[in-house]
Design a protein around this motif. Structure first.
Motif, PDB file in Angstrom:
ATOM      1  N   THR A  89       0.844  -1.186   0.000  1.00 32.53           N
ATOM      2  CA  THR A  89       0.000   0.000   0.000  1.00 32.53           C
ATOM      3  C   THR A  89       0.879   1.236   0.000  1.00 32.53           C
ATOM      4  OG1 THR A  89      -0.141   0.041   2.404  1.00 32.53           O
ATOM      5  CG2 THR A  89      -1.882  -1.119   1.239  1.00 32.53           C
ATOM      6  N   THR A  90       0.436   2.240  -0.710  1.00 35.11           N
ATOM      7  CA  THR A  90       1.148   3.511  -0.748  1.00 35.11           C
ATOM      8  C   THR A  90       0.201   4.602  -0.285  1.00 35.11           C
ATOM      9  OG1 THR A  90       0.539   3.879  -3.055  1.00 35.11           O
ATOM     10  CG2 THR A  90       2.650   2.795  -2.646  1.00 35.11           C
ATOM     11  N   THR A  91       0.776   5.644   0.241  1.00 30.86           N
ATOM     12  CA  THR A  91      -0.011   6.776   0.706  1.00 30.86           C
ATOM     13  C   THR A  91       0.201   7.936  -0.249  1.00 30.86           C
ATOM     14  OG1 THR A  91       0.205   6.078   3.001  1.00 30.86           O
ATOM     15  CG2 THR A  91      -0.379   8.364   2.628  1.00 30.86           C
ATOM     16  N   SER A  92      -0.893   8.538  -0.683  1.00 29.19           N
ATOM     17  CA  SER A  92      -0.780   9.713  -1.537  1.00 29.19           C
ATOM     18  C   SER A  92      -1.589  10.857  -0.923  1.00 29.19           C
ATOM     19  CB  SER A  92      -1.258   9.402  -2.950  1.00 29.19           C
ATOM     20  OG  SER A  92      -2.612   9.010  -2.953  1.00 29.19           O
ATOM     21  N   GLN A 100      -4.749   5.965   1.347  1.00 28.41           N
ATOM     22  CA  GLN A 100      -3.927   4.793   1.007  1.00 28.41           C
ATOM     23  C   GLN A 100      -4.471   4.140  -0.241  1.00 28.41           C
ATOM     24  OE1 GLN A 100      -3.626   2.168   4.328  1.00 28.41           O
ATOM     25  NE2 GLN A 100      -2.206   3.488   5.389  1.00 28.41           N
ATOM     26  N   ASN A 101      -3.547   3.765  -1.121  1.00 31.88           N
ATOM     27  CA  ASN A 101      -3.929   3.089  -2.373  1.00 31.88           C
ATOM     28  C   ASN A 101      -3.549   1.618  -2.290  1.00 31.88           C
ATOM     29  OD1 ASN A 101      -4.688   5.580  -3.398  1.00 31.88           O
ATOM     30  ND2 ASN A 101      -2.620   5.996  -4.091  1.00 31.88           N
ATOM     31  N   ALA A 137      -4.224  12.381   3.408  1.00 27.86           N
ATOM     32  CA  ALA A 137      -3.542  11.210   2.861  1.00 27.86           C
ATOM     33  C   ALA A 137      -4.512  10.053   2.723  1.00 27.86           C
ATOM     34  CB  ALA A 137      -2.367  10.816   3.744  1.00 27.86           C
ATOM     35  N   TYR A 188      -7.657   9.597   8.793  1.00 28.44           N
ATOM     36  CA  TYR A 188      -6.677   9.890   7.759  1.00 28.44           C
ATOM     37  C   TYR A 188      -5.707  10.965   8.250  1.00 28.44           C
ATOM     38  CZ  TYR A 188     -10.464   7.942   4.904  1.00 28.44           C
ATOM     39  OH  TYR A 188     -11.452   7.149   4.400  1.00 28.44           O
TER      40      TYR A 188
END
Length: 113
Positions: free
Chosen positions: A3-6, A112-113, A110, A98
């Motif tokens: 998972t990445t945070t954008s 999460q993807n 932010a 978040y």
């Protein structure tokens, strides 16, 4: 699964309500954004109340339970910790929270993807 945070632009600081909340739509999610001016802190949670599945938490009242910042659902008066999402009313349910940051007059949340 990785998972990445954008960080997503939510709004301008001037679009928010002091000591209250607004709803912002980020991608396919409704997010409740709160500016707790008395604490000089920002919080973001899911907008959906887990009890009746209504998109209403952004219209709830913020306050404190001891040192813990909280939001009260305007319909059911159930309270949730703004920092962790835990239910402070004794129920097992919790809400998603978040990370929030403010830069150059803009508020970012932010996801999460």
């Amino acid at each position: 699964m990785l998972t990445t945070t954008s960080w997503k632009l939510a709004c301008r600081v001037e679009d928010t309500i002091e000591n209250g909340g607004i709803c912002v739509k980020l991608e396919d999610q409704q997010v409740a954004l709160f500016y707790f001016k008395r604490r000089n802190e920002w919080y973001a949670t899911q907008n959906e109340c887990p009890h009746k599945r209504q998109m209403i938490l952004s219209r709830g009242m913020i306050g404190s339970l001891g040192d813990k910042p909280k939001i009260a659902c305007p319909f059911h008066k159930k309270t949730f910790a703004l920092d962790t999402g835990e239910c402070l009313s004794g129920d097992e349910c919790a809400i998603k929270t978040y990370p929030v940051k403010v830069e150059d007059g803009f508020v970012y949340i932010a996801l999460q993807n």
